[in-house]
Design an enzyme around this catalytic site. Structure first.
Site, short mmCIF file in Angstrom:
data_model
loop_
_atom_site.label_atom_id
_atom_site.label_comp_id
_atom_site.label_asym_id
_atom_site.label_seq_id
_atom_site.Cartn_x
_atom_site.Cartn_y
_atom_site.Cartn_z
CG ASN A 278 -2.05 1.00 1.09
OD1 ASN A 278 -2.59 1.20 -0.01
ND2 ASN A 278 -2.41 1.67 2.17
CB SER A 279 3.72 2.31 0.64
OG SER A 279 4.27 1.04 0.90
CB ILE B 3 5.56 -8.33 9.00
CG1 ILE B 3 4.09 -8.13 8.61
CG2 ILE B 3 6.29 -7.00 9.12
CD1 ILE B 3 3.26 -7.45 9.69
CB ALA C 282 4.02 -3.70 8.54
CB SER D 170 -6.58 2.37 15.97
OG SER D 170 -7.72 3.12 15.64
CE1 TYR E 122 -6.65 -1.11 11.06
CE2 TYR E 122 -8.25 0.25 12.24
CZ TYR E 122 -6.95 0.01 11.84
OH TYR E 122 -5.95 0.86 12.21
CE LYS F 6 -3.89 -1.44 13.73
NZ LYS F 6 -2.45 -1.53 13.54
CG ASN G 62 -9.92 10.65 13.33
OD1 ASN G 62 -10.14 10.25 14.46
ND2 ASN G 62 -10.69 10.31 12.32
NE ARG H 82 -17.71 5.96 7.84
CZ ARG H 82 -16.53 6.55 7.68
NH1 ARG H 82 -15.95 6.57 6.47
NH2 ARG H 82 -15.92 7.14 8.68
P1 NAD Z 1 -0.40 2.71 5.28
O1 NAD Z 1 -1.21 1.69 4.57
O2 NAD Z 1 -0.10 3.98 4.58
O3 NAD Z 1 0.98 2.07 5.77
C1 NAD Z 1 1.10 0.73 6.11
C2 NAD Z 1 2.38 0.20 5.45
O4 NAD Z 1 2.54 -1.18 5.81
C3 NAD Z 1 2.33 0.26 3.93
O5 NAD Z 1 3.53 0.82 3.44
C4 NAD Z 1 2.21 -1.20 3.49
O6 NAD Z 1 2.84 -1.43 2.25
C5 NAD Z 1 2.90 -1.91 4.64
N1 NAD Z 1 2.45 -3.28 4.85
C6 NAD Z 1 1.18 -3.74 4.95
N2 NAD Z 1 1.17 -5.06 5.16
C7 NAD Z 1 2.47 -5.46 5.22
C8 NAD Z 1 3.10 -6.70 5.43
N3 NAD Z 1 2.39 -7.82 5.61
N4 NAD Z 1 4.45 -6.75 5.44
C9 NAD Z 1 5.18 -5.61 5.25
N5 NAD Z 1 4.63 -4.42 5.03
C10 NAD Z 1 3.29 -4.32 5.02
O7 NAD Z 1 -1.14 3.01 6.67
P2 NAD Z 1 -0.87 4.16 7.74
O8 NAD Z 1 -2.01 5.09 7.71
O9 NAD Z 1 0.50 4.68 7.60
O10 NAD Z 1 -1.01 3.30 9.07
C11 NAD Z 1 0.13 2.75 9.71
C12 NAD Z 1 -0.32 1.97 10.92
O11 NAD Z 1 -1.06 2.83 11.79
C13 NAD Z 1 -1.26 0.81 10.60
O12 NAD Z 1 -0.95 -0.26 11.45
C14 NAD Z 1 -2.62 1.36 10.91
O13 NAD Z 1 -3.54 0.36 11.28
C15 NAD Z 1 -2.32 2.27 12.09
N6 NAD Z 1 -3.29 3.35 12.25
C16 NAD Z 1 -3.56 4.19 11.20
C17 NAD Z 1 -4.50 5.20 11.37
C18 NAD Z 1 -4.85 6.13 10.22
O14 NAD Z 1 -5.87 6.80 10.30
N7 NAD Z 1 -4.04 6.22 9.17
C19 NAD Z 1 -5.13 5.36 12.59
C20 NAD Z 1 -4.84 4.50 13.64
C21 NAD Z 1 -3.91 3.49 13.46
C1 WQD Z 2 -14.29 11.06 10.10
C2 WQD Z 2 -15.68 11.66 10.09
C3 WQD Z 2 -17.40 10.35 9.01
C4 WQD Z 2 -15.92 10.56 4.96
C5 WQD Z 2 -11.18 6.00 10.72
C6 WQD Z 2 -11.11 4.58 11.26
C7 WQD Z 2 -10.29 4.54 12.50
C8 WQD Z 2 -8.91 5.18 12.28
C9 WQD Z 2 -9.01 6.53 11.63
C10 WQD Z 2 -7.30 3.50 11.73
C11 WQD Z 2 -16.78 10.62 10.37
C12 WQD Z 2 -17.17 11.66 8.29
C13 WQD Z 2 -16.06 10.71 6.32
C14 WQD Z 2 -16.81 11.24 4.09
C15 WQD Z 2 -17.89 12.21 6.01
N1 WQD Z 2 -8.10 4.40 11.39
N2 WQD Z 2 -17.04 11.51 6.83
N3 WQD Z 2 -17.76 12.06 4.66
O1 WQD Z 2 -14.14 7.01 10.90
O2 WQD Z 2 -13.19 8.65 12.57
O3 WQD Z 2 -11.77 6.84 11.71
O4 WQD Z 2 -9.85 6.47 10.47
O5 WQD Z 2 -7.12 3.04 12.82
O6 WQD Z 2 -10.19 3.21 12.88
O7 WQD Z 2 -12.44 4.16 11.54
O8 WQD Z 2 -12.34 8.68 10.22
O9 WQD Z 2 -11.97 10.14 8.28
O10 WQD Z 2 -13.31 8.02 7.97
O11 WQD Z 2 -14.29 9.91 9.26
O12 WQD Z 2 -18.80 12.92 6.47
O13 WQD Z 2 -16.76 11.12 2.87
O14 WQD Z 2 -15.95 12.15 8.77
O15 WQD Z 2 -18.77 10.08 9.10
O16 WQD Z 2 -17.73 11.22 11.19
P1 WQD Z 2 -12.99 7.78 11.38
P2 WQD Z 2 -12.92 9.16 8.83
#
Ligand code: NAD
Ligand code: WQD
Length: 347
Positions: free
Chosen positions: A36-37, A60, A82, A125, A150, A154, A180, A292
């Site tokens: 995803n990158s 991994i 990852a 998260s 998901y 976690k 967020n 949603r």
């Molecule tokens: P992202 O998808 O941009 O980054 C994840 C990276 O992990 C990618 O580069 C992907 O290629 C790599 N990857 C996935 N599966 C893999 C595997 N099996 N082996 C090796 N590499 C692998 O996501 P992100 O937004 O940077 O999120 C990073 C971490 O933070 C994730 O664990 C995600 O669940 C957590 N997180 C993200 C958010 C968010 O809103 N972005 C919020 C809370 C937690």
């Molecule tokens: C934010 C707000 C939507 C899209 C998600 C994951 C959470 C974490 C962070 C990884 C909500 C509203 C959204 C749109 C909208 N990820 N919305 N129109 O749902 O708080 O969190 O990302 O761990 O696990 O669930 O973030 O950005 O999707 O939504 O009105 O087209 O925006 O309803 O209230 P969320 P989000």
């Protein structure tokens, strides 16, 4: 030379964290399967940092390849990003999510155990607080009821880490619960690069602003909140990255320590739109749409623990988050790709 192993370091949060680690003088090995990158992101991290770092393309779940990394480098700490992060995809394909997020972490932990490296920083998260959590969310609250695989993946990993630390007091594990994350590095060279139509609010807004999408659906406007739209704790990805640097630098403590990384402030969906329009002077057409399933009215963090123990606090304003997200979108209309083509499939 002691190095930090960053799994998933080519991803959105990982790449910004690698940049911050390099800026603080750490040597880094990124381990990522690029599902995803892209390599281009890593190239740009190196460009901004003005220094190089190691990159190993690998999964991994591949314990042999991962073991080799521990043999080739003197790893002192692992920062583990990852994994897969799409809530909707996890509902469609739960096994894949448990495989990558739970199985993948298990594989990493077993290799770390064998190699005697027991210092880990894990990306968790706010989703683990669950659907009935009171706000603000405090680290001492138990896991709540989660609505999707998901989130459960976690919570499962957090439980595994707790069991592991109880079984062997040499483990020192820091769990960071992100709220967020939005925004991008101020250079506009690295940022969030979602595949297809974004499901998260921030990239949806910037793609509407760029006129790649016609309007923003506001997913519900009759919640019991200040203006009827949901409220979230948006945090700049560079502040989040700094939180990781402080977590890595923090004196290792036996067991598991959990920290919220948020701003402690809630911002509504409607305010995000008006603030984006104010700082960028770009109009965002909107339409009220169905709620949603699983969306909570209000989520924000209690950030006392991160402030008091890590000495960390988010510094960047909402306006800065929105400006930086918009700069990244404008400079990179198709993310790291040169045209609007699909990325590789994670399988
Ligand atoms: P992202 O998808 O941009 O980054 C994840 C990276 O992990 C990618 O580069 C992907 O290629 C790599 N990857 C996935 N599966 C893999 C595997 N099996 N082996 C090796 N590499 C692998 O996501 P992100 O937004 O940077 O999120 C990073 C971490 O933070 C994730 O664990 C995600 O669940 C957590 N997180 C993200 C958010 C968010 O809103 N972005 C919020 C809370 C937690
Ligand atoms: C934010 C707000 C939507 C899209 C998600 C994951 C959470 C974490 C962070 C990884 C909500 C509203 C959204 C749109 C909208 N990820 N919305 N129109 O749902 O708080 O969190 O990302 O761990 O696990 O669930 O973030 O950005 O999707 O939504 O009105 O087209 O925006 O309803 O209230 P969320 P989000």
């Amino acid at each position: 030379m002691k190095m930090i192993l960053v799994t998933g370091g080519a991803g959105y949060i990982g790449s910004h964290t690698v940049l911050s680690l390099l800026g603080h003088g750490y040597d880094v090995v990124v381990y990522d399967n690029l599902c995803n990158s892209s390599y281009e992101c890593l190239r740009r991290v190196s460009l901004i940092a003005g220094r190089n770092f190691e990159f190993i393309e690998g999964d991994i779940r591949d314990t042999a390849k991962l073991s080799q990394v521990f043999d080739d480098f003197e790893i002192s700490c692992v920062v583990h990003f990852a994994g897969l992060k799409s809530v909707s995809e996890s509902i469609e394909n739960p096994l894949k999510y448990y495989d990558f997020n739970v199985g993948g972490t298990n594989s990493l932990l077993s290799v770390m155990s064998k190699k005697g490296i027991r210092r880990l920083v894990f990306s968790s998260s706010a989703t683990v607080y669950g659907e009935d959590a009171p706000v603000p969310c405090v680290e001492s609250m138990p896991h709540g009821k989660m609505t999707n695989p998901y989130g459960r993946s976690k919570a499962m990993v957090e439980d595994i880490l707790s069991d592991l630390a109880k079984s062997d007091e040499d483990w020192s594990i820091t769990i960071l619960r992100y709220f967020n994350p939005i925004g991008a590095h101020e250079s506009g060279l690295i940022g969030e690069d979602p595949l297809g139509v974004p499901s998260n609010l921030m990239p949806y807004i910037t793609q509407v602003a760029a006129r790649r999408l016609p309007h923003l659906p506001i997913l519900g406007n009759d919640y019991e909140t200040s203006d009827g739209t949901c409220e979230r704790d948006f945090i700049h990805v560079m502040d989040l990255a700094q939180g990781h640097v402080l977590a890595v630098a923090h004196e290792p403590k036996s067991g598991v320590d959990i920290f919220n990384l948020g701003t402690g402030k809630a911002t509504s969906v409607m305010r995000m739109i008006t603030e984006f329009e104010r700082v960028t002077k770009v109009e965002i057409p909107t339409a009220i749409a169905e709620k949603r399933p699983g969306d909570l009215p209000q989520v924000w963090a209690d950030i006392t623990k991160a402030r008091e123990v890590l000495g960390w606090e988010a510094k960047r304003s909402l306006g800065q988050m929105l400006q930086d997200a918009w700069r990244w979108q404008q400079k990179n209309p198709f993310g790291y790709r040169t045209e609007d083509s699909e990325k590789l499939d994670c399988s």
